[in-house]
Design an enzyme around this catalytic site. Structure first.
Site, PDB file in Angstrom:
ATOM      1  CB  SER A  91      -0.829   0.083   1.280  1.00 21.63           C
ATOM      2  OG  SER A  91      -1.817  -0.873   1.257  1.00 21.63           O
ATOM      3  CG  HIS A  95      -0.156  13.104   1.931  1.00 19.79           C
ATOM      4  ND1 HIS A  95      -1.409  13.538   1.537  1.00 19.79           N
ATOM      5  CD2 HIS A  95      -0.369  11.977   2.656  1.00 19.79           C
ATOM      6  CE1 HIS A  95      -2.325  12.703   2.019  1.00 19.79           C
ATOM      7  NE2 HIS A  95      -1.724  11.752   2.695  1.00 19.79           N
ATOM      8  CG  HIS A 105      -4.280   4.792  -2.792  1.00 16.64           C
ATOM      9  ND1 HIS A 105      -5.279   4.163  -3.498  1.00 16.64           N
ATOM     10  CD2 HIS A 105      -3.953   3.970  -1.778  1.00 16.64           C
ATOM     11  CE1 HIS A 105      -5.551   3.000  -2.916  1.00 16.64           C
ATOM     12  NE2 HIS A 105      -4.770   2.859  -1.875  1.00 16.64           N
ATOM     13  CG  ASN A 107      -4.065  -1.949  -1.759  1.00 20.78           C
ATOM     14  OD1 ASN A 107      -5.074  -2.607  -1.953  1.00 20.78           O
ATOM     15  ND2 ASN A 107      -3.142  -2.328  -0.888  1.00 20.78           N
ATOM     16  NE  ARG A 109      -7.818  -5.266  -1.318  1.00 19.97           N
ATOM     17  CZ  ARG A 109      -8.141  -4.167  -2.014  1.00 19.97           C
ATOM     18  NH1 ARG A 109      -7.236  -3.235  -2.250  1.00 19.97           N
ATOM     19  NH2 ARG A 109      -9.363  -4.008  -2.484  1.00 19.97           N
ATOM     20  CG  HIS A 140      -7.544   8.282 -16.211  1.00 21.34           C
ATOM     21  ND1 HIS A 140      -8.341   7.243 -15.785  1.00 21.34           N
ATOM     22  CD2 HIS A 140      -7.694   9.266 -15.288  1.00 21.34           C
ATOM     23  CE1 HIS A 140      -8.964   7.588 -14.666  1.00 21.34           C
ATOM     24  NE2 HIS A 140      -8.593   8.818 -14.348  1.00 21.34           N
ATOM     25  CG  HIS A 170     -19.717  12.637   3.730  1.00 24.15           C
ATOM     26  ND1 HIS A 170     -18.829  11.630   3.451  1.00 24.15           N
ATOM     27  CD2 HIS A 170     -18.965  13.678   4.163  1.00 24.15           C
ATOM     28  CE1 HIS A 170     -17.598  12.050   3.722  1.00 24.15           C
ATOM     29  NE2 HIS A 170     -17.652  13.279   4.141  1.00 24.15           N
TER      30      HIS A 170
END
Lengths: 299, 299
Positions: A91, A95, A105, A107, A109, A140, A170
């Protein structure tokens, strides 16, 4: 065994080594410090952190390999159907100091249960503080090229999945400009286990390449003091996503992983200014507008 | 109707008014700004924020009254067993500039379902950046006095509940020095609905009194630059609690509340320095040690 769990762990460790080496080269000054940790119930990890580099303010590249009994809380909250599990992954969250260099980011797994079920998951996505359309497109394009080598249909599927996954529900706001996300990927008619592993490893090798491109595009742009507050507000949204929605964070915290390794994804500084509204016509307002819609960056 | 929902809302609004008035007096410079908002499905709120006062860096005192159909996501994730709900409450979080003035939180809320079920919930708790034992004791004494007036057994029960609730499980660390927490409180043999309402209102009136005491104890202590980083790290833990565990935050986000009002609890600035370890024998280390145990502050 080729593509057995020990082989996969070994390959993932090598990816961690490669990425750290490349990131030190890109940063030019910072060096990774390593923390080894063990998990009481089985396994452990190798967390590497670059702090206060020339480019990277806080960068974590973590490898872990954990296993043991599936606890009641894991069964209930993660829906795991088995008695013992094995999980390994790499992972990364970086920043940068400069507001014009995106948060990034990645990851990869691998997960297996004693029932014999196994799957891969992962993703790579970009979270610019200021969305720049040509930077998003460049990102992309490179991700799509790796996807196309694996399975020509998967970029569409995985980039839609990323848009859905990396989303602050949210706020009705994408975390960033997306990328790809996939989970529960296992062999099928036309894909073997080693094909999937090789795709994950290709993503790992792609990572420093796309990050270098983002760094080069952003590092020499002017840095205005007022952009620091905006960068920190965007970092606050990143914190919201990781603590409220992120599966890896949830799995880590519920499975008794090492807290500092799991939360290395959080930035050194973040801000929540009440009801911050960017100025009309500003770049900040433009960024919000771009994060409020589903954009196909390759159209 | 006395203790009907409109009566309760009216009383809660009056508590918000009282608290804002008192906090402006305590701060001495800052003034609350008000945002009125409406919820599409029914109800709305009155959010008041004091920004960059003399004492308070960011303080939110929010009233809301929301109602409408119980959505599928509320049924599933909040376990609500009814078709229509009504909820009203006052929520407060104050972040002071000075690291020696604790973060403080209070909430009183009333909930009812069309089935006729109703309950009150709430709490008040203190989160010092630096735990000071006599400040913690002074706080608990005043809270206990209000509890004792209501029901002599409840301070023990509600303070245990606070210890359990205001807890960052993943860090094995209390959020702060506790206080009281209660939920699903409805009438019983010896308590009427109006007794419970009156207890909630007493807590509301207590709030500015205990905050003033904390401010007076902290405001003139020396402010060292290095304490700002620690304050921000402790604020980061506060963010972790609110985004990962807090029921009010979860309810608000899932029930379509106004995001800026719900997340007004988050501080202007927070920090996550990787694996920060306080110096041996420092006050910071002492604070962590005190947060790692169950302390009865009135013993």
């Amino acid at each position: 065994v080729i593509s057995g769990k020990d082989h996969i762990s070994t390959e993932f460790r090598a990816i961690q080594d490669h990425i750290c080496q490349e990131l030190e080269r890109i940063d030019g000054a910072g060096k990774f410090a390593e923390d080894l940790w063990q998990r009481t119930e089985g396994g452990g990890g190798r967390t590497r952190i670059l702090s206060d580099g020339a480019i990277i303010e806080k960068g974590g590249v973590a490898f872990s390999e954990v296993y043991g009994p599936v606890s009641e809380v894991m069964k209930k909250q993660l829906g795991l159907n088995g008695e013992h599990f094995f999980a390994t992954g790499v992972s990364i969250v970086l920043h940068a100091h400069h507001p014009r260099i995106p948060i990034i980011h990645m990851n990869i797994r691998y997960f297996e249960l004693d029932s014999g079920a196994y799957w891969f998951g992962g993703g790579i996505d970009l979270t610019p503080h200021y969305v720049n359309e040509s930077q998003a497109k460049a990102f992309h394009e490179k991700v799509k090229a790796v996807c196309d080598d694996f399975d020509v249909r998967c970029y569409r599927r995985f980039s839609d999945w990323a848009h859905e996954y990396f989303y602050n529900v949210h706020r009705n706001e994408s975390r960033g400009v997306g990328g790809i996300f996939f989970d529960h990927l296992s062999e099928s008619d036309n894909l073997s286990k080693s094909d999937i592993l090789s795709f994950c490893l290709q993503l790992g090798r792609l990572f420093p390449v796309v990050y270098q491109e983002q760094v080069e595009k952003g590092r020499n742009l002017p840095l205005l003091e007022k952009e620091i507050l905006w960068r920190n507000i965007r970092r606050g949204r990143y914190v919201e996503f990781n603590l409220v929605y992120d599966r890896g964070t949830k799995f880590g915290l519920l499975s008794g992983g090492r807290v500092e390794s799991i939360l290395m994804s959080l930035p050194n500084t973040a801000a929540w200014e009440y009801n911050f509204q960017p100025e009309k016509g500003s770049e900040e307002e433009n960024t919000l507008a771009l994060l409020n819609q589903r954009i196909d960056w390759l159209q």
